[in-house]
Design a protein around this motif. Structure first.
Motif, PDB file in Angstrom:
ATOM      1  N   THR A  76       0.691  -1.303  -0.126  1.00 21.86           N
ATOM      2  CA  THR A  76      -0.030  -0.081  -0.107  1.00 21.86           C
ATOM      3  C   THR A  76       0.917   1.249  -0.027  1.00 21.86           C
ATOM      4  OG1 THR A  76      -0.122  -0.275   2.345  1.00 21.86           O
ATOM      5  CG2 THR A  76      -1.965  -1.341   1.149  1.00 21.86           C
ATOM      6  N   THR A  77       1.324   1.702  -1.251  1.00 17.96           N
ATOM      7  CA  THR A  77       1.982   2.791  -1.398  1.00 17.96           C
ATOM      8  C   THR A  77       1.448   3.713  -2.279  1.00 17.96           C
ATOM      9  OG1 THR A  77       3.375   1.820  -3.033  1.00 17.96           O
ATOM     10  CG2 THR A  77       3.975   1.968  -0.564  1.00 17.96           C
ATOM     11  N   ARG A  78       1.806   4.940  -2.577  1.00 18.13           N
ATOM     12  CA  ARG A  78       1.262   5.746  -3.629  1.00 18.13           C
ATOM     13  C   ARG A  78       2.569   6.740  -3.827  1.00 18.13           C
ATOM     14  NH1 ARG A  78      -2.813   7.741  -6.317  1.00 18.13           N
ATOM     15  NH2 ARG A  78      -3.116  10.220  -6.372  1.00 18.13           N
ATOM     16  N   GLN A  79       2.870   6.800  -5.203  1.00 10.44           N
ATOM     17  CA  GLN A  79       4.107   7.610  -5.639  1.00 10.44           C
ATOM     18  C   GLN A  79       5.235   7.249  -4.623  1.00 10.44           C
ATOM     19  OE1 GLN A  79       2.079  11.506  -5.700  1.00 10.44           O
ATOM     20  NE2 GLN A  79       1.000  10.754  -7.574  1.00 10.44           N
ATOM     21  N   GLY A  80       5.191   6.158  -4.193  1.00 10.00           N
ATOM     22  CA  GLY A  80       6.587   5.805  -3.473  1.00 10.00           C
ATOM     23  C   GLY A  80       6.487   6.166  -2.136  1.00 10.00           C
ATOM     24  N   ARG A  81       5.365   6.608  -1.566  1.00  7.26           N
ATOM     25  CA  ARG A  81       5.052   6.742  -0.223  1.00  7.26           C
ATOM     26  C   ARG A  81       4.090   5.805   0.336  1.00  7.26           C
ATOM     27  NH1 ARG A  81       7.828  10.113  -2.994  1.00  7.26           N
ATOM     28  NH2 ARG A  81       8.284  12.280  -2.361  1.00  7.26           N
ATOM     29  N   ARG A  82       4.347   5.761   1.739  1.00 10.72           N
ATOM     30  CA  ARG A  82       3.373   4.913   2.541  1.00 10.72           C
ATOM     31  C   ARG A  82       1.949   5.244   2.327  1.00 10.72           C
ATOM     32  NH1 ARG A  82       3.520   1.944   7.107  1.00 10.72           N
ATOM     33  NH2 ARG A  82       5.547   2.184   7.402  1.00 10.72           N
ATOM     34  N   ALA A  83       1.026   4.415   2.269  1.00 12.91           N
ATOM     35  CA  ALA A  83      -0.517   4.923   2.092  1.00 12.91           C
ATOM     36  C   ALA A  83      -1.095   3.840   2.904  1.00 12.91           C
ATOM     37  CB  ALA A  83      -0.735   4.998   0.703  1.00 12.91           C
ATOM     38  N   GLY A  84      -2.394   4.514   3.805  1.00 13.87           N
ATOM     39  CA  GLY A  84      -2.902   3.801   4.600  1.00 13.87           C
ATOM     40  C   GLY A  84      -4.103   4.515   5.226  1.00 13.87           C
ATOM     41  N   ALA A  85      -4.263   3.979   6.439  1.00 15.30           N
ATOM     42  CA  ALA A  85      -5.567   4.357   7.157  1.00 15.30           C
ATOM     43  C   ALA A  85      -5.396   5.882   7.392  1.00 15.30           C
ATOM     44  CB  ALA A  85      -5.853   3.747   8.388  1.00 15.30           C
ATOM     45  N   ARG A  86      -4.022   6.448   7.605  1.00  9.98           N
ATOM     46  CA  ARG A  86      -3.859   7.953   7.961  1.00  9.98           C
ATOM     47  C   ARG A  86      -4.086   8.641   6.833  1.00  9.98           C
ATOM     48  NH1 ARG A  86       1.423  10.753  10.732  1.00  9.98           N
ATOM     49  NH2 ARG A  86       0.956   9.137  12.482  1.00  9.98           N
ATOM     50  N   GLU A  87      -3.894   8.340   5.622  1.00  8.79           N
ATOM     51  CA  GLU A  87      -3.871   9.276   4.398  1.00  8.79           C
ATOM     52  C   GLU A  87      -5.493   9.479   4.268  1.00  8.79           C
ATOM     53  OE1 GLU A  87      -1.329   6.937   4.627  1.00  8.79           O
ATOM     54  OE2 GLU A  87      -0.093   8.811   5.089  1.00  8.79           O
ATOM     55  N   TYR A  88      -6.210   8.526   4.430  1.00  8.51           N
ATOM     56  CA  TYR A  88      -7.601   8.395   4.260  1.00  8.51           C
ATOM     57  C   TYR A  88      -8.236   9.499   5.450  1.00  8.51           C
ATOM     58  CZ  TYR A  88     -12.137   6.525   2.856  1.00  8.51           C
ATOM     59  OH  TYR A  88     -13.862   6.432   2.400  1.00  8.51           O
ATOM     60  N   ILE A  89      -7.919   9.202   6.555  1.00  6.35           N
ATOM     61  CA  ILE A  89      -8.490  10.043   7.750  1.00  6.35           C
ATOM     62  C   ILE A  89      -8.163  11.705   7.337  1.00  6.35           C
ATOM     63  CG2 ILE A  89      -8.238  10.541  10.295  1.00  6.35           C
ATOM     64  CD1 ILE A  89      -7.282   7.744  10.475  1.00  6.35           C
ATOM     65  N   LEU A  90      -6.980  11.930   6.831  1.00 14.58           N
ATOM     66  CA  LEU A  90      -6.535  13.407   6.737  1.00 14.58           C
ATOM     67  C   LEU A  90      -7.364  13.867   5.492  1.00 14.58           C
ATOM     68  CD1 LEU A  90      -2.507  12.988   6.949  1.00 14.58           C
ATOM     69  CD2 LEU A  90      -4.074  13.768   8.696  1.00 14.58           C
ATOM     70  N   ARG A  91      -7.428  13.032   4.691  1.00 13.76           N
ATOM     71  CA  ARG A  91      -8.305  13.541   3.522  1.00 13.76           C
ATOM     72  C   ARG A  91      -9.864  13.898   3.815  1.00 13.76           C
ATOM     73  NH1 ARG A  91      -8.906   9.266  -0.679  1.00 13.76           N
ATOM     74  NH2 ARG A  91     -10.176  10.903  -1.964  1.00 13.76           N
ATOM     75  N   VAL A  92     -10.368  12.866   4.511  1.00 14.03           N
ATOM     76  CA  VAL A  92     -11.772  13.101   5.045  1.00 14.03           C
ATOM     77  C   VAL A  92     -11.892  14.182   5.769  1.00 14.03           C
ATOM     78  CG1 VAL A  92     -13.693  11.950   5.959  1.00 14.03           C
ATOM     79  CG2 VAL A  92     -12.523  10.516   4.342  1.00 14.03           C
ATOM     80  N   ARG A  93     -10.896  14.155   6.920  1.00 14.96           N
ATOM     81  CA  ARG A  93     -10.996  15.491   7.968  1.00 14.96           C
ATOM     82  C   ARG A  93     -10.668  16.562   7.043  1.00 14.96           C
ATOM     83  NH1 ARG A  93      -6.650  15.812  12.575  1.00 14.96           N
ATOM     84  NH2 ARG A  93      -5.341  16.580  10.701  1.00 14.96           N
ATOM     85  N   LYS A  94     -10.024  16.927   6.197  1.00 17.24           N
ATOM     86  CA  LYS A  94      -9.699  17.984   5.507  1.00 17.24           C
ATOM     87  C   LYS A  94     -10.976  18.380   4.639  1.00 17.24           C
ATOM     88  CE  LYS A  94      -6.423  20.132   2.396  1.00 17.24           C
ATOM     89  NZ  LYS A  94      -5.343  20.054   1.545  1.00 17.24           N
ATOM     90  N   GLN A  95     -11.608  17.301   3.954  1.00 17.42           N
ATOM     91  CA  GLN A  95     -12.612  17.950   3.059  1.00 17.42           C
ATOM     92  C   GLN A  95     -14.130  17.756   3.705  1.00 17.42           C
ATOM     93  OE1 GLN A  95     -12.297  16.187  -0.915  1.00 17.42           O
ATOM     94  NE2 GLN A  95     -10.143  15.833  -0.475  1.00 17.42           N
ATOM     95  N   CYS A  96     -14.162  17.114   4.682  1.00 14.09           N
ATOM     96  CA  CYS A  96     -15.690  17.041   5.390  1.00 14.09           C
ATOM     97  C   CYS A  96     -15.417  17.246   7.023  1.00 14.09           C
ATOM     98  CB  CYS A  96     -16.070  15.688   5.110  1.00 14.09           C
ATOM     99  SG  CYS A  96     -15.938  14.906   3.483  1.00 14.09           S
ATOM    100  N   PRO A  97     -14.683  18.131   7.188  1.00 16.01           N
ATOM    101  CA  PRO A  97     -14.600  18.531   8.968  1.00 16.01           C
ATOM    102  C   PRO A  97     -15.735  18.484   9.748  1.00 16.01           C
ATOM    103  CG  PRO A  97     -14.169  20.517   7.528  1.00 16.01           C
ATOM    104  CD  PRO A  97     -14.723  19.459   6.384  1.00 16.01           C
ATOM    105  N   ASN A  98     -17.021  18.702   8.678  1.00 17.25           N
ATOM    106  CA  ASN A  98     -18.260  18.845   9.714  1.00 17.25           C
ATOM    107  C   ASN A  98     -18.837  17.087  10.006  1.00 17.25           C
ATOM    108  OD1 ASN A  98     -18.264  21.449   9.664  1.00 17.25           O
ATOM    109  ND2 ASN A  98     -19.494  21.516   8.066  1.00 17.25           N
ATOM    110  N   PHE A  99     -18.275  16.297   9.346  1.00 12.45           N
ATOM    111  CA  PHE A  99     -18.621  15.025   9.696  1.00 12.45           C
ATOM    112  C   PHE A  99     -17.333  14.285  10.431  1.00 12.45           C
ATOM    113  CE2 PHE A  99     -21.391  16.698   6.718  1.00 12.45           C
ATOM    114  CZ  PHE A  99     -22.437  16.318   6.830  1.00 12.45           C
ATOM    115  N   LEU A 100     -16.093  14.522  10.408  1.00 14.74           N
ATOM    116  CA  LEU A 100     -15.303  13.817  10.904  1.00 14.74           C
ATOM    117  C   LEU A 100     -14.413  14.752  11.837  1.00 14.74           C
ATOM    118  CD1 LEU A 100     -13.689  11.235  11.596  1.00 14.74           C
ATOM    119  CD2 LEU A 100     -12.246  11.470   9.389  1.00 14.74           C
ATOM    120  N   GLU A 101     -14.549  14.142  13.109  1.00 13.35           N
ATOM    121  CA  GLU A 101     -13.544  14.966  14.077  1.00 13.35           C
ATOM    122  C   GLU A 101     -12.611  13.967  14.689  1.00 13.35           C
ATOM    123  OE1 GLU A 101     -15.374  17.622  16.883  1.00 13.35           O
ATOM    124  OE2 GLU A 101     -13.827  17.324  18.125  1.00 13.35           O
TER     125      GLU A 101
END
Ligand SMILES: Cc1cc2nc3c(=O)[nH]c(=O)nc-3n(C[C@H](O)[C@H](O)[C@H](O)COP(=O)(O)OP(=O)(O)OC[C@H]3O[C@@H](n4cnc5c(N)ncnc54)[C@H](O)[C@@H]3O)c2cc1C
Length: 676
Positions: free
Chosen positions: A298-323
């Motif tokens: 589970t990498t993307r462009q040679g970097r680790r990818a996993g649960a954290r990146e998904y959390i960061l994306r959703v938190r950034k884009q949907c802050p009212n739904f994920l705290e």
């Protein structure tokens, strides 16, 4: 001062100004490819079959913007405890469905350079800012326990790395994503009587979460890969294999070994041609073949990818739904008189847990309470989930009473049935250094230090640091009668003999060490236990795996591992032109009895699971039902490694990610029925 690694290293979707992505494969010259092809043709038809996929550069398209729901309440529907493989994606998926989710994570959000670089996963697991150190026992018997070279007397146990950080153990794991066996799901369907767990139904969850960047879409209906999910997958090995003459020879020996026990090589070759040896291709999964396979990570462009990146994306884009609240150590689930979960009490403050290496300098936290309108979901991992349940009064009566905890639900299965794989390392010394890693420091440059050439390559999304160090992998049945392959043998650059403080440094000590890691899947031992040390939520529980003679079905697991060591020794023999000697177990370990003693003393594991097992209501040791609901309670579920009744597949993260997807479906279905 350390640079801002997150800004520097996040892949393009997170960067403020997207950079051009180059693909490492382009560096391989036509000449070396032709040379390699010739070699493969002469020795390895099956392997050649996968070359078209090797040539395929893969695609790393940007993520489309997330589809955030438009309205938000100001209370939490769900509180999820733990942001690892189970809890992290579940929090995101529920938020994207329009529920207001609070994610509580005991660790922080630190992101040292080691987090990002796939080849530095061992360093990530030892990084002060990410790690939680558990010291576990493999045996109750002191004499036996002390025979393990990795035993740390001052800690009375063997190091078991865990991550106490956003993303949980997906923040330091080796990123291998290997689909489990279909029998793992069918077993749950059979034990619970819930057909939705059948393997044919479970595959859709893998497809849904995967964002495959290496397979061809045109083959999608047959391969059943996913291309639109949140979890990017790539291949670990292709660049290393193609560029390095030593690694090529080692792969050839592994191929010969893998062919030796195969009854119908022609059939197998045809299958390889179709599936490219991809263990996440449905045609491969269905046939359960033995032999060399690719290593999806589970990498993307040679970097680790996993649960954290998904959390960061959703938190950034949907802050009212994920705290997300980090540095929030759950101490108790709040249950009302009817044992309905309605909230969580947690300690707010950094480094509160005693497995955190910085606990000694932590300032005391404050106790906070937070309420859930719908449910509380525990995803704190195989050690912490049973601990938290017990602290909340859910567990074996006698143990709770012994710690003066009020018994809410007498559930004897909590903390029992602890399982893991057995693993071993056969460490060898090569005759010459591996050219690919010449001058490699296998660490991030210190401030002001010039990076090694591999690190400079990695900054351009190229080179060996973009992979996890696993180069060659093969699946094998230890005995022909095993229903599924039960041994996963993989070649790792470096000297890896298990986990002990400082192990990450030792992996990289020499340039001519090569380890064959043997991983026993479908272990039969279910005797491990997680028990409370005290009623203090900051204390680490007692963990004992009760290996082999102290456990169940010891002979079955042991003989499979012996078969694994013998298979590796065959590979070592076949590659005597590149391998100078076996360092571990070493030449003095000769007879089968010697090998058994070596295994008994030195084996380890790192896929702890099954401590709150799923089962039918008639099973007194079952902790959750097939909808993840904790027996004897309402509005309380568990979604993490602890719910499996039997340890699945070879690498557990894929299965946890899959159940996390399933849990989202189940929870939102139930929510439709219950209006709050
Ligand atoms: C060194 C190493 C390498 C690995 N490599 C691989 C691999 O390559 N492939 C693979 O498939 N698997 C691998 N694994 C295993 C895999 O990553 C884990 O099994 C998986 O992440 C477990 O998921 P989980 O959700 O059950 O728990 P975790 O991922 O451990 O997440 C639990 C989270 O809960 C938090 N938490 C715990 N208690 C509390 C509390 N009381 N309050 C609040 N938060 C709490 C923790 O901080 C943590 O973030 C590896 C494991 C290790 C140790």
């Amino acid at each position: 001062m350390q640079p801002n690694w997150r800004k520097l290293f996040l892949y393009n979707d997170f960067r403020d100004s997207p950079q051009k992505n180059t693909i490492g494969f382009a560096l391989i010259s036509r000449r070396s490819f032709v040379k390699l092809s010739a070699l493969l043709v002469s020795g390895a038809n099956t392997f050649l079959a996968s070359c078209s996929t090797l040539l395929w550069k893969g695609s790393s398209r940007p993520f489309a913007p997330l589809n955030c729901p438009s309205a938000a309440g100001n209370k939490f529907d769900y509180i999820i405890i733990g942001s690892g493989a189970g809890g992290g994606p579940l929090a995101c998926n529920l938020a994207l469905k329009g529920f207001r989710v609070l994610l509580l994570e005991a660790g922080g959000e630190d992101d040292p350079c080691e987090y990002y670089v796939p080849a530095f996963h061992a360093r990530a697991s030892e990084h002060e800012a990410l790690r939680w150190d558990f010291f576990v026992r493999h045996y109750a018997d002191d004499e036996q326990q002390k025979r393990d070279d990795k035993f740390v007397p001052e800690q009375n146990g063997v190091l078991y790395p865990r991550s106490g950080t956003l993303g949980g153990c997906t923040a330091h794991n080796a990123m291998l994503l290997i689909y489990p066996h279909n029998s793992d799901w069918d077993y749950i369907a059979e034990k619970t009587g819930d057909e939705s767990w059948h393997s044919e139904h479970m595959q859709k969850y893998f497809k849904r979460m995967e964002r495959c960047e290496y397979a061809r879409r045109a083959e999608e209906p047959d391969s059943r890969h996913g291309f639109e999910g949140w979890l990017p997958t790539n291949l670990a090995e292709r660049e290393m294999l193609l560029r390095d003459k030593v690694l090529r020879k080692l792969s050839k020996a592994a191929l010969e070994e893998s062919l030796s026990g195969i009854i119908n090589p022609i059939k197998r070759t045809l299958l390889k041609i179709k599936t490219h040896g991809d263990p996440n291709d449905w045609r491969f999964i269905r046939r359960r073949p033995e032999g060399l396979c690719k290593i999806p990570i589970t990498t993307r462009q040679g970097r680790r990818a996993g649960a954290r990146e998904y959390i960061l994306r959703v938190r950034k884009q949907c802050p009212n739904f994920l705290e997300v609240r980090t540095h929030a150590l759950a101490k108790r689930i709040l249950l009302d008189e009817q044992n309905k979960a309605y909230g969580v009490e947690y300690i707010s403050g950094a480094h509160q847990y005693r497995a955190d290496p910085r606990h000694g300098t932590a300032t005391p936290g404050t106790v906070e309470t937070v309420l859930a309108e719908r449910e509380v979901i525990v995803s704190a991992g195989a050690f912490n989930t049973p601990q938290l349940l017990k602290l909340s009064g859910i567990g074996p009566r006698e143990e709770l009473v012994g710690h003066a905890i009020e018994v809410k639900v007498d559930l004897p299965g909590v903390g029992e049935n602890l399982q893991d794989r057995y693993e071993l390392g056969v460490v060898t010394r090569l005759r010459e250094n591996i050219p690919l890693i010449k001058g490699m420091k296998l660490r991030c440059p210190a401030p002001g230090e010039a990076p090694d050439s591999q690190f400079s390559q990695w900054l351009r999304d190229e080179g060996p640091y973009t992979t996890n160090g696993a180069t060659i992998a093969l699946m094998k049945r230890s005995f022909p009668e095993r229903p599924d392959p039960d041994l996963f043998i993989f070649g790792l650059i470096g000297d890896f003999r298990g986990y002990y403080p400082g192990y990450a440094n030792n992996i990289a000590r020499t340039e001519n060490a090569f380890t064959w890691a043997i991983l026993k899947g479908h272990t039969a031992n279910t005797a491990g236990r997680v028990t409370l040390r005290s009623a203090d939520p900051r204390d680490v529980p007692d963990i004992n795996f009760h290996y082999f003679s102290e456990g169940t079905n010891a002979g079955e697991d042991m003989e499979s591992l012996v078969a694994g060591v013998e298979a590796v020794r065959n590979i070592v023999r076949l590659s005597s032109d590149v391998i100078e000697e076996e360092v571990l177990p070493g030449p003095e370990v000769k007879s089968r009895e010697d090998i058994r003693s070596f295994i008994k003393n030195q084996a380890w594991g790192h896929h702890a699971s099954c401590t709150c097992k799923m089962g039918a209501a008639t099973d007194p040791m079952a902790v959750v039902d097939s909808r993840f609901r904790v027996y004897g309670t309402r509005n309380l579920r568990i979604v993490d490694a602890s719910v499996f009744p039997k340890i699945p597949g070879f690498f557990i993260a894929s299965s946890i990610y899959m159940i996390s997807e399933k849990a989202c479906d189940v929870i939102s279905e139930d929510a439709e029925r219950i209006q709050v």
